[in-house]
Write a protein that holds these residues in place. Structure first.
Motif, mmCIF file in Angstrom:
data_model
loop_
_atom_site.group_PDB
_atom_site.id
_atom_site.type_symbol
_atom_site.label_atom_id
_atom_site.label_comp_id
_atom_site.label_asym_id
_atom_site.label_seq_id
_atom_site.Cartn_x
_atom_site.Cartn_y
_atom_site.Cartn_z
ATOM 1 N N UNK A 1 48.290 35.899 48.509
ATOM 2 C CA UNK A 1 48.974 36.300 47.277
ATOM 3 C C UNK A 1 50.429 35.902 47.345
ATOM 4 N N UNK A 2 50.640 34.635 47.433
ATOM 5 C CA UNK A 2 51.995 34.185 47.708
ATOM 6 C C UNK A 2 52.842 34.067 46.448
ATOM 7 N N UNK A 3 52.161 33.886 45.305
ATOM 8 C CA UNK A 3 52.943 33.610 44.113
ATOM 9 C C UNK A 3 52.913 34.769 43.136
ATOM 10 N N UNK A 4 53.896 34.782 42.309
ATOM 11 C CA UNK A 4 53.945 35.740 41.212
ATOM 12 C C UNK A 4 52.812 35.427 40.243
ATOM 13 N N UNK A 9 49.567 32.837 35.543
ATOM 14 C CA UNK A 9 48.995 33.009 34.204
ATOM 15 C C UNK A 9 49.583 32.007 33.224
ATOM 16 N N UNK A 10 50.889 31.847 33.306
ATOM 17 C CA UNK A 10 51.550 30.880 32.426
ATOM 18 C C UNK A 10 50.984 29.482 32.584
ATOM 19 N N UNK A 19 42.556 33.071 31.054
ATOM 20 C CA UNK A 19 42.982 33.737 32.287
ATOM 21 C C UNK A 19 41.987 34.836 32.667
ATOM 22 N N UNK A 20 41.541 34.781 33.926
ATOM 23 C CA UNK A 20 40.751 35.883 34.476
ATOM 24 C C UNK A 20 41.282 36.166 35.869
ATOM 25 N N UNK A 21 40.875 37.282 36.421
ATOM 26 C CA UNK A 21 41.432 37.640 37.726
ATOM 27 C C UNK A 21 41.001 36.637 38.798
ATOM 28 N N UNK A 22 39.765 36.181 38.711
ATOM 29 C CA UNK A 22 39.303 35.209 39.700
ATOM 30 C C UNK A 22 40.058 33.900 39.590
ATOM 31 N N UNK A 28 46.060 30.619 42.765
ATOM 32 C CA UNK A 28 47.060 31.045 43.740
ATOM 33 C C UNK A 28 46.769 30.463 45.110
ATOM 34 N N UNK A 29 45.504 30.507 45.498
ATOM 35 C CA UNK A 29 45.141 29.957 46.809
ATOM 36 C C UNK A 29 45.452 28.470 46.876
ATOM 37 N N UNK A 30 45.138 27.767 45.796
ATOM 38 C CA UNK A 30 45.390 26.329 45.787
ATOM 39 C C UNK A 30 46.882 26.028 45.836
ATOM 40 N N UNK A 31 47.669 26.816 45.109
ATOM 41 C CA UNK A 31 49.102 26.533 45.067
ATOM 42 C C UNK A 31 49.795 26.952 46.359
#
Lengths: 143, 143
Positions: A1-4, A9-10, A19-22, A28-31
């Motif tokens: 969970x590294x990013x805001x 979402x943006x 947008x979904x939680x998954x 996030x994992x990819x970024x």
DNA sequence: TGATGAATTGCAACCGGGTTGCGGCAGCCC
DNA sequence: GGGCTGCCGCAACCCGGTTGCAATTCATCA
């Protein structure tokens, strides 16, 4: 969970992805990863999420040009977040390096995949340029 | 059975590969094909020969640099006879083209895979350069 | 607020390329 | 012939990727 997650979402919205939680988790994992990730890499990182959900999420991302896939010849496709606002073009594609020792795939972001002239009648859609060998840290260890 | 099997025996011997009837069949199939062949392509052509035998034959050929493998990002590795006497080097490797319509892989023999400079410390062993798109005959059909 | 339909998700099963273990067979040397 | 080595076929397996289906979630609108 590294990013805001607001940022993520943006990004998804800008690409036209619902947008979904998954989807936030996957993006996030990819970024957060410094290297391209395979389906099973993501499975490991996101161990609460089912493989097929990740798979379909990546499908959606790819269709909306939020990620692109690269094949490094290891038998498992890797995914990478597209840079910039619009979709990746051939000339954006950079080279990749696959280390035969540690089995990691690196982006050589600074090296564009060279584009060759094709014979008459052939139409280019994308380019995969993969160099295989030994990466810096492995070649250091071996010395 | 396009080639003289005596010729094929010579080639195998020159590469240090023990000659067997199956190895002649496999090498013949590879040399007669105009395009790189996958394991299952070979299985189809040589329908009397077991998959695992073809697989192990290709292993032997590759170890002795009689063939090399290319990964065109289709999920099935293709094999191609090495040209010339000695083993293929990086600079020998030519580009390949994968047609997204007819799903065939073409050798672009006249186009060498471009070689890029790697960052300090990275050691290059081989290069895969794959262009994906639509081939000549498919783009003609679509027009 | 509650109903309705579409999109998303998890589960389980499947698919196909690739790989391996093993037993049998062929070829070779003594 | 006897023994050894390497090659081959069969069957089973592994794993990444993919799909069908039922359950859940979400957005929308009455």
């Amino acid at each position: 969970m590294a990013m805001d997650s607001r940022k993520i979402e943006e990004i998804l919205e800008k690409k036209g992805v619902r947008v979904t939680s998954i989807r936030i988790l996957v993006m996030d994992a990819l970024m957060s990863a410094s290297r391209p990730m395979s389906l099973s890499d993501l499975e490991t990182v996101l161990d609460t999420v089912d493989k097929s959900s990740i798979f379909r999420t990546l499908e959606v991302f790819e269709k909306h040009h939020a990620v692109h896939s690269i094949d490094d010849g290891t038998g498992s496709v890797k995914f990478e977040v597209c840079e910039g606002e619009e979709e990746c073009t051939v000339s954006d594609m950079h080279a990749h390096f696959y280390c035969e020792k540690c089995h990691k795939t690196f982006c050589l972001k600074e090296i564009n995949a060279p584009v060759v002239d094709l014979p008459e009648g052939f139409e280019m859609h994308s380019v995969n340029y993969i160099v295989k060998g030994v990466c810096r840290s492995c070649s250091r260890k071996m010395a």
